[in-house]
Design an enzyme around this catalytic site. Structure first.
Site, PDB file in Angstrom:
ATOM      1  N   SER A 137      48.636  31.402  49.330  1.00 39.53           N
ATOM      2  CA  SER A 137      48.096  30.701  48.162  1.00 39.53           C
ATOM      3  C   SER A 137      46.599  30.948  48.015  1.00 39.53           C
ATOM      4  O   SER A 137      45.884  31.155  49.000  1.00 39.53           O
ATOM      5  CB  SER A 137      48.344  29.202  48.347  1.00 39.53           C
ATOM      6  OG  SER A 137      47.477  28.441  47.529  1.00 39.53           O
ATOM      7  N   TYR A 161      45.626  31.385  41.466  1.00 39.33           N
ATOM      8  CA  TYR A 161      45.248  30.364  40.485  1.00 39.33           C
ATOM      9  C   TYR A 161      43.941  30.857  39.918  1.00 39.33           C
ATOM     10  O   TYR A 161      42.976  31.056  40.674  1.00 39.33           O
ATOM     11  CB  TYR A 161      44.939  29.039  41.168  1.00 39.33           C
ATOM     12  CG  TYR A 161      46.093  28.192  41.627  1.00 39.33           C
ATOM     13  CD1 TYR A 161      47.112  27.814  40.762  1.00 39.33           C
ATOM     14  CD2 TYR A 161      46.118  27.689  42.926  1.00 39.33           C
ATOM     15  CE1 TYR A 161      48.136  26.989  41.191  1.00 39.33           C
ATOM     16  CE2 TYR A 161      47.130  26.855  43.353  1.00 39.33           C
ATOM     17  CZ  TYR A 161      48.136  26.511  42.484  1.00 39.33           C
ATOM     18  OH  TYR A 161      49.135  25.677  42.909  1.00 39.33           O
ATOM     19  N   THR A 187      50.265  31.913  39.107  1.00 38.94           N
ATOM     20  CA  THR A 187      50.827  30.577  38.854  1.00 38.94           C
ATOM     21  C   THR A 187      50.236  30.007  37.573  1.00 38.94           C
ATOM     22  O   THR A 187      49.011  29.959  37.411  1.00 38.94           O
ATOM     23  CB  THR A 187      50.557  29.643  40.052  1.00 38.94           C
ATOM     24  OG1 THR A 187      51.197  30.199  41.194  1.00 38.94           O
ATOM     25  CG2 THR A 187      51.096  28.249  39.801  1.00 38.94           C
ATOM     26  N   LYS A 277      54.553  32.821  37.893  1.00 41.36           N
ATOM     27  CA  LYS A 277      55.225  31.714  38.590  1.00 41.36           C
ATOM     28  C   LYS A 277      54.993  30.406  37.841  1.00 41.36           C
ATOM     29  O   LYS A 277      53.848  30.042  37.551  1.00 41.36           O
ATOM     30  CB  LYS A 277      54.674  31.606  40.014  1.00 41.36           C
ATOM     31  CG  LYS A 277      55.232  30.443  40.810  1.00 41.36           C
ATOM     32  CD  LYS A 277      54.786  30.541  42.271  1.00 41.36           C
ATOM     33  CE  LYS A 277      55.336  29.399  43.102  1.00 41.36           C
ATOM     34  NZ  LYS A 277      54.655  28.118  42.867  1.00 41.36           N
ATOM     35  N   HIS A 301      57.295  24.107  40.339  1.00 39.89           N
ATOM     36  CA  HIS A 301      56.268  23.874  41.352  1.00 39.89           C
ATOM     37  C   HIS A 301      56.753  22.836  42.367  1.00 39.89           C
ATOM     38  O   HIS A 301      55.974  22.021  42.859  1.00 39.89           O
ATOM     39  CB  HIS A 301      54.978  23.384  40.669  1.00 39.89           C
ATOM     40  CG  HIS A 301      53.712  23.777  41.377  1.00 39.89           C
ATOM     41  ND1 HIS A 301      52.847  24.714  40.886  1.00 39.89           N
ATOM     42  CD2 HIS A 301      53.151  23.351  42.539  1.00 39.89           C
ATOM     43  CE1 HIS A 301      51.815  24.835  41.702  1.00 39.89           C
ATOM     44  NE2 HIS A 301      51.983  24.024  42.715  1.00 39.89           N
ATOM     45  N   MET A 336      67.083  23.463  49.876  1.00 39.98           N
ATOM     46  CA  MET A 336      67.105  22.817  51.201  1.00 39.98           C
ATOM     47  C   MET A 336      68.164  23.424  52.104  1.00 39.98           C
ATOM     48  O   MET A 336      68.311  22.992  53.240  1.00 39.98           O
ATOM     49  CB  MET A 336      67.362  21.311  51.053  1.00 39.98           C
ATOM     50  CG  MET A 336      66.179  20.520  50.508  1.00 39.98           C
ATOM     51  SD  MET A 336      64.816  20.374  51.700  1.00 39.98           S
ATOM     52  CE  MET A 336      65.445  19.042  52.740  1.00 39.98           C
TER      53      MET A 336
HETATM   54  C1  LIG Z   1      52.545  21.364  50.037  1.00 38.32           C
HETATM   55  C2  LIG Z   1      52.756  22.329  48.918  1.00 38.32           C
HETATM   56  C3  LIG Z   1      51.691  23.078  48.452  1.00 38.32           C
HETATM   57  C4  LIG Z   1      51.872  23.984  47.416  1.00 38.32           C
HETATM   58  N1  LIG Z   1      50.819  24.768  47.020  1.00 38.32           N
HETATM   59  C5  LIG Z   1      51.031  25.707  46.069  1.00 38.32           C
HETATM   60  C6  LIG Z   1      49.989  26.616  45.725  1.00 38.32           C
HETATM   61  O1  LIG Z   1      48.902  26.569  46.277  1.00 38.32           O
HETATM   62  N2  LIG Z   1      50.244  27.537  44.767  1.00 38.32           N
HETATM   63  C7  LIG Z   1      51.468  27.623  44.138  1.00 38.32           C
HETATM   64  O2  LIG Z   1      51.659  28.471  43.271  1.00 38.32           O
HETATM   65  N3  LIG Z   1      52.470  26.784  44.460  1.00 38.32           N
HETATM   66  C8  LIG Z   1      52.293  25.851  45.414  1.00 38.32           C
HETATM   67  N4  LIG Z   1      53.322  25.035  45.766  1.00 38.32           N
HETATM   68  C9  LIG Z   1      54.636  25.199  45.130  1.00 38.32           C
HETATM   69  C10 LIG Z   1      55.479  26.205  45.904  1.00 38.32           C
HETATM   70  O3  LIG Z   1      54.982  27.509  45.761  1.00 38.32           O
HETATM   71  C11 LIG Z   1      56.931  26.215  45.386  1.00 38.32           C
HETATM   72  O4  LIG Z   1      56.943  26.435  44.005  1.00 38.32           O
HETATM   73  C12 LIG Z   1      57.654  24.918  45.695  1.00 38.32           C
HETATM   74  O5  LIG Z   1      57.305  24.427  46.963  1.00 38.32           O
HETATM   75  C13 LIG Z   1      59.164  25.136  45.644  1.00 38.32           C
HETATM   76  O6  LIG Z   1      59.863  23.959  45.851  1.00 38.32           O
HETATM   77  P1  LIG Z   1      60.448  23.514  47.281  1.00 38.32           P
HETATM   78  O7  LIG Z   1      59.297  22.916  48.034  1.00 38.32           O
HETATM   79  O8  LIG Z   1      61.464  22.489  46.915  1.00 38.32           O
HETATM   80  O9  LIG Z   1      61.003  24.738  47.955  1.00 38.32           O
HETATM   81  C14 LIG Z   1      53.148  24.114  46.798  1.00 38.32           C
HETATM   82  C15 LIG Z   1      54.217  23.353  47.281  1.00 38.32           C
HETATM   83  C16 LIG Z   1      54.032  22.469  48.330  1.00 38.32           C
HETATM   84  C17 LIG Z   1      55.223  21.682  48.828  1.00 38.32           C
END
Ligand SMILES: Cc1cc2nc3c(=O)[nH]c(=O)nc-3n(C[C@H](O)[C@H](O)[C@H](O)COP(=O)(O)O)c2cc1C
Length: 411
Positions: A137, A161, A187, A277, A301, A336
């Site tokens: 990220s 981002y 994203t 994304k 997200h 999951m």
């Molecule tokens: C703790 C956390 C931090 C995240 N940070 C980012 C990020 O920095 N950039 C981004 O594009 N998505 C971020 N996401 C979203 C993830 O890339 C992804 O879309 C999402 O976790 C998918 O859902 P899931 O957690 O149910 O697998 C984050 C998700 C979580 C849980």
């Protein structure tokens, strides 16, 4: 009924006694007891301070986007085929111009060293060992060079981002390209941060503050704190001196003016493939493909942005129909289990990303915890494919899955 009885004889008891050797490594012992991602989540919750756990586990507002996305995967029915040779199952796929040994990769998630001090390096090295891509990220807590070092042979993807300081953003992108990252995920669903209310209630800040309640919460979780306080301090390319919630930080950092013209410009800056994304409608899927990107990530997200957002898994069939067979579609949010991944592939996804499933493993046991996440998902994928009677990912098709109706729009 009367039965003949005798005293147990030592010769009969001996073969029944199976004392396993004691595993001296506490982490290995813990992880061996986890058989599902939910088990890893339970271990993670016990071992991680509440602020960091809730930041990971939580979602926006009433957390309906996440709950519904997970429910949508539970609300499916599989249709197996019988009498197929499934002695060998090939789980590998092509995505973004390369191979992946499994049909999922690690999603970009910010601040991974806050969940566990081994952070992104654990994720990247575990991904490399398993032959799947790792995504870093923009707000990662390890540099692109550090990730490349942890995963030198494998595939690394960079997530962008766009920040208000565009030069800073693009410097990070150039460093990722120079470090050999092969794919850029742009994203687009964070014009402002979603309201992650757990962070507000917990007073969760970066870096985590030592308050009476965090100190109390730390007492039963000494390993996390010892690791946190004795390893390299959290540093970020752009936000070293922040004092506030992560949501406030994202708002201060990110540029809400980014539009389709910017996307076309970003596309031209990157030497490899570009995916957008955070696509949440059929029209936007079409619009970004028309800009000339290589693919999309259907995602809300992980429910952390707009609450009550479309369920990506439900959106998938209509997006596939609109974009056609050749478009590359990655799906995330709510995964999951390996069965969720198989269902997504059957309904038209080429690939999937896991966010929390990876982070639960990381929090449960660092690098070995991420290995365990990958192992659990991989076994579930193979078993589900065998039970469905398919020997390769290409054989999966919508006939293998019915999306049972619970939350569907009224006609
Ligand atoms: C703790 C956390 C931090 C995240 N940070 C980012 C990020 O920095 N950039 C981004 O594009 N998505 C971020 N996401 C979203 C993830 O890339 C992804 O879309 C999402 O976790 C998918 O859902 P899931 O957690 O149910 O697998 C984050 C998700 C979580 C849980």
């Amino acid at each position: 009924m009367k039965q003949d009885r005798h005293f147990p004889r030592p010769s009969e008891l001996a073969p029944l006694m199976k004392f396993k050797g004691f595993e001296p490594d506490g982490r290995a012992r813990r992880l061996a007891k986890a058989h599902t991602i939910a088990d890893l989540r339970a271990i993670a919750k016990r071992r991680t301070p509440k602020g960091a756990f809730d930041y990971t586990d939580g979602a926006a507002e009433a957390e309906l986007s996440l709950a519904r996305a997970r429910q949508a995967f539970l609300d499916i029915e599989f249709h197996p085929a019988i009498l197929r040779d499934v002695s060998q199952v090939d789980t590998s796929v092509s995505i973004a111009g390369g191979r992946s040994a499994l049909p999922f990769g690690i999603a970009p998630t910010g601040f991974a060293r806050m969940m566990h001090s081994e952070g992104e390096r654990a994720g990247a090295s575990a991904a490399g060992a398993a032959g799947i891509p790792f995504s870093l990220s923009t707000v990662g807590t390890t540099s692109p060079e550090g990730v490349a070092e942890a995963n030198p042979e494998g595939r690394n993807w960079f997530q962008l981002y766009m920040q208000k300081d565009r030069d800073k953003s693009m410097q990070l992108v150039s460093r990722a390209a120079a470090a050999g990252f092969d794919t850029l995920l742009v994203t687009v669903d964070v014009p402002v941060a979603g309201a992650r209310l757990r962070d507000s209630y917990n007073g969760f800040t970066i870096p985590p503050a030592l308050t009476p309640s965090t100190v109390l919460n730390a007492i039963p979780r000494p390993e996390w704190w010892i690791n946190f306080l004795t390893t390299e301090p959290l540093t970020f390319a752009s936000l070293s001196e922040w004092q506030g919630t992560i949501g406030e930080l994202l708002d201060a950092l990110f540029d809400p003016t980014v539009d389709f013209e910017d996307l076309a410009w970003i596309r031209d800056q990157w030497p490899g493939q570009v995916f957008v994304k955070g696509i949440q409608t059929v029209a936007d899927a079409r619009a970004v493909m028309d800009v000339g990107v290589d693919g999309i990530v259907l995602s809300n997200h992980g429910g952390r942005q707009l609450d009550r957002a479309p369920i990506p898994f439900h959106l998938l069939p209509s997006v596939r129909a609109e974009l056609g067979e050749d478009a590359q579609i990655i799906l995330d949010t709510g995964i999951m289990s390996g069965a969720d991944i198989v269902a997504a592939l059957a309904m038209g996804a080429d690939f999937t990303l896991v966010g929390r499933a990876y982070l639960y493993g990381l929090m449960a046991g660092g690098r070995e915890g991420v290995d365990r996440t990958i192992e659990i998902l991989s076994k579930e994928i193979v078993r589900t494919m065998k039970l469905l009677g398919v020997a390769s990912v290409a054989e999966l098709n919508p006939g293998h899955v019915t999306q049972l109706q619970r939350l569907v729009p009224r006609g």
